[in-house]
Design a protein around this motif. Structure first.
Motif, PDB file in Angstrom:
ATOM      1  N   GLU A 285       0.835  -1.199   0.000  1.00 61.06           N
ATOM      2  CA  GLU A 285       0.000   0.000   0.000  1.00 61.06           C
ATOM      3  C   GLU A 285       0.869   1.248   0.000  1.00 61.06           C
ATOM      4  O   GLU A 285       1.930   1.278   0.627  1.00 61.06           O
ATOM      5  N   GLU A 286       0.400   2.285  -0.685  1.00 63.12           N
ATOM      6  CA  GLU A 286       0.938   3.626  -0.516  1.00 63.12           C
ATOM      7  C   GLU A 286      -0.183   4.489   0.055  1.00 63.12           C
ATOM      8  O   GLU A 286      -1.303   4.456  -0.428  1.00 63.12           O
ATOM      9  N   PHE A 287       0.140   5.227   1.093  1.00 62.73           N
ATOM     10  CA  PHE A 287      -0.860   6.076   1.713  1.00 62.73           C
ATOM     11  C   PHE A 287      -0.433   7.534   1.584  1.00 62.73           C
ATOM     12  O   PHE A 287       0.745   7.834   1.342  1.00 62.73           O
ATOM     13  N   GLN A 288      -1.379   8.426   1.736  1.00 64.39           N
ATOM     14  CA  GLN A 288      -1.083   9.847   1.659  1.00 64.39           C
ATOM     15  C   GLN A 288      -0.458  10.299   2.984  1.00 64.39           C
ATOM     16  O   GLN A 288      -1.070  10.165   4.046  1.00 64.39           O
ATOM     17  N   GLY A 289       0.769  10.794   2.902  1.00 61.74           N
ATOM     18  CA  GLY A 289       1.414  11.243   4.121  1.00 61.74           C
ATOM     19  C   GLY A 289       2.914  11.085   4.066  1.00 61.74           C
ATOM     20  O   GLY A 289       3.477  10.625   3.058  1.00 61.74           O
ATOM     21  N   GLY A 290       3.547  11.474   5.163  1.00 63.18           N
ATOM     22  CA  GLY A 290       4.990  11.427   5.248  1.00 63.18           C
ATOM     23  C   GLY A 290       5.492  10.322   6.155  1.00 63.18           C
ATOM     24  O   GLY A 290       4.834   9.294   6.340  1.00 63.18           O
ATOM     25  N   HIS A 291       6.639  10.586   6.787  1.00 66.66           N
ATOM     26  CA  HIS A 291       7.350   9.563   7.538  1.00 66.66           C
ATOM     27  C   HIS A 291       6.892   9.450   8.990  1.00 66.66           C
ATOM     28  O   HIS A 291       7.070   8.396   9.609  1.00 66.66           O
ATOM     29  N   PHE A 292       6.289  10.499   9.525  1.00 63.71           N
ATOM     30  CA  PHE A 292       6.067  10.564  10.961  1.00 63.71           C
ATOM     31  C   PHE A 292       4.581  10.501  11.324  1.00 63.71           C
ATOM     32  O   PHE A 292       3.711  10.796  10.510  1.00 63.71           O
ATOM     33  N   GLY A 293       4.319  10.095  12.573  1.00 64.11           N
ATOM     34  CA  GLY A 293       2.956  10.073  13.077  1.00 64.11           C
ATOM     35  C   GLY A 293       2.080   9.024  12.426  1.00 64.11           C
ATOM     36  O   GLY A 293       0.882   9.264  12.205  1.00 64.11           O
ATOM     37  N   ASN A 294       2.655   7.863  12.167  1.00 61.91           N
ATOM     38  CA  ASN A 294       1.914   6.835  11.418  1.00 61.91           C
ATOM     39  C   ASN A 294       1.676   5.551  12.212  1.00 61.91           C
ATOM     40  O   ASN A 294       1.557   4.472  11.637  1.00 61.91           O
ATOM     41  N   SER A 295       1.559   5.657  13.522  1.00 64.32           N
ATOM     42  CA  SER A 295       1.337   4.454  14.332  1.00 64.32           C
ATOM     43  C   SER A 295       0.046   3.733  13.959  1.00 64.32           C
ATOM     44  O   SER A 295      -0.057   2.509  14.107  1.00 64.32           O
ATOM     45  N   GLU A 296      -0.934   4.487  13.457  1.00 64.35           N
ATOM     46  CA  GLU A 296      -2.209   3.852  13.116  1.00 64.35           C
ATOM     47  C   GLU A 296      -2.108   2.959  11.885  1.00 64.35           C
ATOM     48  O   GLU A 296      -3.048   2.220  11.584  1.00 64.35           O
ATOM     49  N   ARG A 297      -0.986   2.999  11.180  1.00 61.43           N
ATOM     50  CA  ARG A 297      -0.789   2.032  10.090  1.00 61.43           C
ATOM     51  C   ARG A 297      -0.761   0.607  10.627  1.00 61.43           C
ATOM     52  O   ARG A 297      -1.051  -0.347   9.903  1.00 61.43           O
ATOM     53  N   TYR A 298      -0.436   0.475  11.916  1.00 64.77           N
ATOM     54  CA  TYR A 298      -0.460  -0.854  12.540  1.00 64.77           C
ATOM     55  C   TYR A 298      -1.871  -1.431  12.595  1.00 64.77           C
ATOM     56  O   TYR A 298      -2.046  -2.645  12.708  1.00 64.77           O
ATOM     57  N   LEU A 299      -2.881  -0.550  12.530  1.00 65.66           N
ATOM     58  CA  LEU A 299      -4.261  -1.035  12.513  1.00 65.66           C
ATOM     59  C   LEU A 299      -4.568  -1.793  11.223  1.00 65.66           C
ATOM     60  O   LEU A 299      -5.552  -2.529  11.146  1.00 65.66           O
ATOM     61  N   VAL A 300      -3.729  -1.596  10.215  1.00 64.70           N
ATOM     62  CA  VAL A 300      -3.877  -2.320   8.949  1.00 64.70           C
ATOM     63  C   VAL A 300      -2.943  -3.530   8.918  1.00 64.70           C
ATOM     64  O   VAL A 300      -3.354  -4.646   8.593  1.00 64.70           O
ATOM     65  N   SER A 301      -1.685  -3.329   9.276  1.00 67.40           N
ATOM     66  CA  SER A 301      -0.692  -4.384   9.106  1.00 67.40           C
ATOM     67  C   SER A 301      -0.833  -5.524  10.102  1.00 67.40           C
ATOM     68  O   SER A 301      -0.704  -6.702   9.731  1.00 67.40           O
ATOM     69  N   ILE A 302      -1.083  -5.213  11.369  1.00 67.55           N
ATOM     70  CA  ILE A 302      -1.153  -6.285  12.373  1.00 67.55           C
ATOM     71  C   ILE A 302      -2.315  -7.235  12.109  1.00 67.55           C
ATOM     72  O   ILE A 302      -2.135  -8.465  12.160  1.00 67.55           O
ATOM     73  N   PRO A 303      -3.537  -6.745  11.799  1.00 68.06           N
ATOM     74  CA  PRO A 303      -4.601  -7.697  11.440  1.00 68.06           C
ATOM     75  C   PRO A 303      -4.264  -8.525  10.206  1.00 68.06           C
ATOM     76  O   PRO A 303      -4.628  -9.703  10.130  1.00 68.06           O
ATOM     77  N   PHE A 304      -3.566  -7.908   9.232  1.00 66.93           N
ATOM     78  CA  PHE A 304      -3.159  -8.672   8.049  1.00 66.93           C
ATOM     79  C   PHE A 304      -2.236  -9.813   8.450  1.00 66.93           C
ATOM     80  O   PHE A 304      -2.434 -10.973   8.041  1.00 66.93           O
ATOM     81  N   LEU A 305      -1.221  -9.504   9.238  1.00 66.06           N
ATOM     82  CA  LEU A 305      -0.300 -10.547   9.690  1.00 66.06           C
ATOM     83  C   LEU A 305      -1.053 -11.627  10.471  1.00 66.06           C
ATOM     84  O   LEU A 305      -0.844 -12.831  10.257  1.00 66.06           O
ATOM     85  N   TYR A 306      -1.914 -11.190  11.359  1.00 63.23           N
ATOM     86  CA  TYR A 306      -2.667 -12.114  12.203  1.00 63.23           C
ATOM     87  C   TYR A 306      -3.511 -13.081  11.372  1.00 63.23           C
ATOM     88  O   TYR A 306      -3.459 -14.294  11.565  1.00 63.23           O
ATOM     89  N   ASP A 307      -4.245 -12.523  10.410  1.00 65.50           N
ATOM     90  CA  ASP A 307      -5.102 -13.364   9.578  1.00 65.50           C
ATOM     91  C   ASP A 307      -4.283 -14.343   8.736  1.00 65.50           C
ATOM     92  O   ASP A 307      -4.621 -15.522   8.611  1.00 65.50           O
TER      93      ASP A 307
END
Length: 313
Positions: A285-307
Motif C-alpha cells: 500500500e501507498e498512503f497519503q502522508g509522510g514519515h512521521f505520526g503513522n502508528s495507526e498504520r499498525y491497525l492495517v498491518s497487524i490484522p493482516f499478519l494475524y489473519d
C-alpha cells in the motif's frame, strides 16, 4: 487487555562495544482471553523508547484486541547510544540480532506457548523486520515493513552531505563526542544516524570510532569499498537473492507514505516491483502522508499478519 513490563537480562548484549545496558525492559500486551498458540508479534522500535505501557501504541493494541485479535504483542527496548538501531549484530554496537532471534523469541514462545512469529516496525524497524525474516525464515513466519530503509542512495544522500559539512566545521572526534553526550536535535540526528548506520553496516574495530564512514572525510567522495558493504544490506539490492525464501513466508506486508521525507517510497516501490516480478505474494500500500505520526498504520498491518498466520497454520 493485560499489560506488563518484563525485566530481561541479555547475554547477547553483555560487554557490548558502546557500553549500553544489557538489562532491557520489554512491554508486553496480551488479550484478556488467549487461545492456544496465539501468534507472537514483536515491534522493532528503539528510538525514543520509554517504559510506558499506556501510550499511543498501547491504544492501537487495545483497539485491535477489542476487535477480536488475539496475539502476544511485545515492544522491547532496543535503544542505543546512537539513538537508533538496525537490529543486526555489530561488533561496534551489540548483538541485537542474537538478542531477538536467540533470546527474546524463544523466551516468549515458551512463556506464553505462542504459535507463529511475526516482526513489524517502521523505518529502521521495517528494515530490521525484512532483514531478520530473510535471514531466519526458520524462526520468523511473516513481517510488516512500514516504509523501511531501502534504496540507500536516496535515503542517505542528503544526510551524507549534511554530515560531511558538519565534519568540516568540527572534526570527527569532536562531532561524535558532542552528539553522544546529549539528546540530539532532529537536525543533529542526521549526522548521528550516519554514524550509527556506519557502526551497523561498516563496523571496523581497528578504527578509532569502531566504524568506517562510506565517504572520505576530507573530500566527501563516496568510498566504493565501504559503500559496497552498505549496498549488500540494502533490501532493494538483496531482495533478488531472497525471493525463494520470501515465497515461503506466510505473510509479507509493505507500505509507505507518498510524501516520505526520506524518499523511502523509492525503496518500497522497488521492493514491491521485484517481489511481484518474482512471484512473491505480498500486500503493498501507498498512503497519503509522510514519515512521521503513522502508528495507526499498525491497525492495517497487524490484522493482516494475524489473519495470514492463522490461515496458514
Amino acid at each position: 487487555m493485560k499489560t506488563e513490563i518484563i525485566e530481561f537480562e541479555s547475554d547477547a548484549l553483555k560487554n557490548n562495544y558502546l557500553g549500553d545496558d544489557y538489562r532491557r525492559q520489554i512491554l508486553v500486551y496480551t488479550p484478556d482471553d488467549m487461545d492456544d498458540s496465539c501468534p507472537l508479534m514483536i515491534e522493532l522500535a528503539g528510538t525514543n523508547w520509554k517504559p510506558r505501557l499506556h501510550n499511543k501504541f498501547a491504544g492501537v493494541v487495545e483497539r485491535l484486541f477489542s476487535q477480536g485479535l488475539k496475539a502476544v504483542i511485545i515492544n522491547p527496548n532496543f535503544s542505543t547510544k546512537y539513538n537508533m538501531n538496525q537490529y543486526i549484530n555489530s561488533p561496534a554496537v551489540g548483538n541485537y540480532e542474537d538478542f531477538i532471534i536467540k533470546e527474546i523469541i524463544p523466551h516468549f514462545k515458551e512463556r506464553y506457548s505462542t504459535g507463529k512469529t511475526a516482526l513489524f516496525g517502521k523505518s529502521s524497524g521495517g528494515f530490521g523486520s525484512y532483514t531478520l525474516a530473510v535471514r531466519h525464515p526458520d524462526v520468523i513466519n511473516g513481517f510488516a515493513d512500514h516504509f523501511g530503509d531501502s534504496c540507500f542512495f536516496y535515503l542517505y544522500a542528503d544526510d551524507f552531505a549534511y554530515t560531511y559539512n558538519q565534519l568540516q566545521k568540527s572534526g570527527m572526534k569532536e562531532l561524535l563526542n558532542r552528539l553522544l553526550s546529549k539528546k540530539p536535535t532532529d537536525e543533529e540526528m542526521r549526522a548521528l544516524n550516519v554514524f550509527g548506520s556506519s557502526a551497523f553496516y561498516s563496523p571496523d574495530l581497528d578504527s578509532d570510532y569502531g566504524f568506517d564512514l562510506p565517504f572520505d572525510i576530507e573530500t566527501g567522495e563516496i568510498l566504493d569499498e565501504i559503500w559496497a558493504k552498505w549496498k549488500d544490506l540494502d533490501p532493494a539490492k538483496n531482495v533478488d537473492l531472497n525471493l525463494e525464501i520470501l515465497k515461503k513466508m506466510d505473510a509479507i506486508y509493505i507500505d509507505v507514505g507518498d510524501a516520505d521525507e526520506y524518499h523511502l517510497y523509492v525503496g518500497s516501490r522497488v521492493l514491491h516491483r521485484k517481489l511481484a516480478a518474482g512471484g512473491v505474494k505480498h500486500h503493498y500500500e501507498e498512503f497519503q502522508g509522510g514519515h512521521f505520526g503513522n502508528s495507526e498504520r499498525y491497525l492495517v498491518s497487524i490484522p493482516f499478519l494475524y489473519d495470514m498466520l492463522r490461515i496458514r497454520e
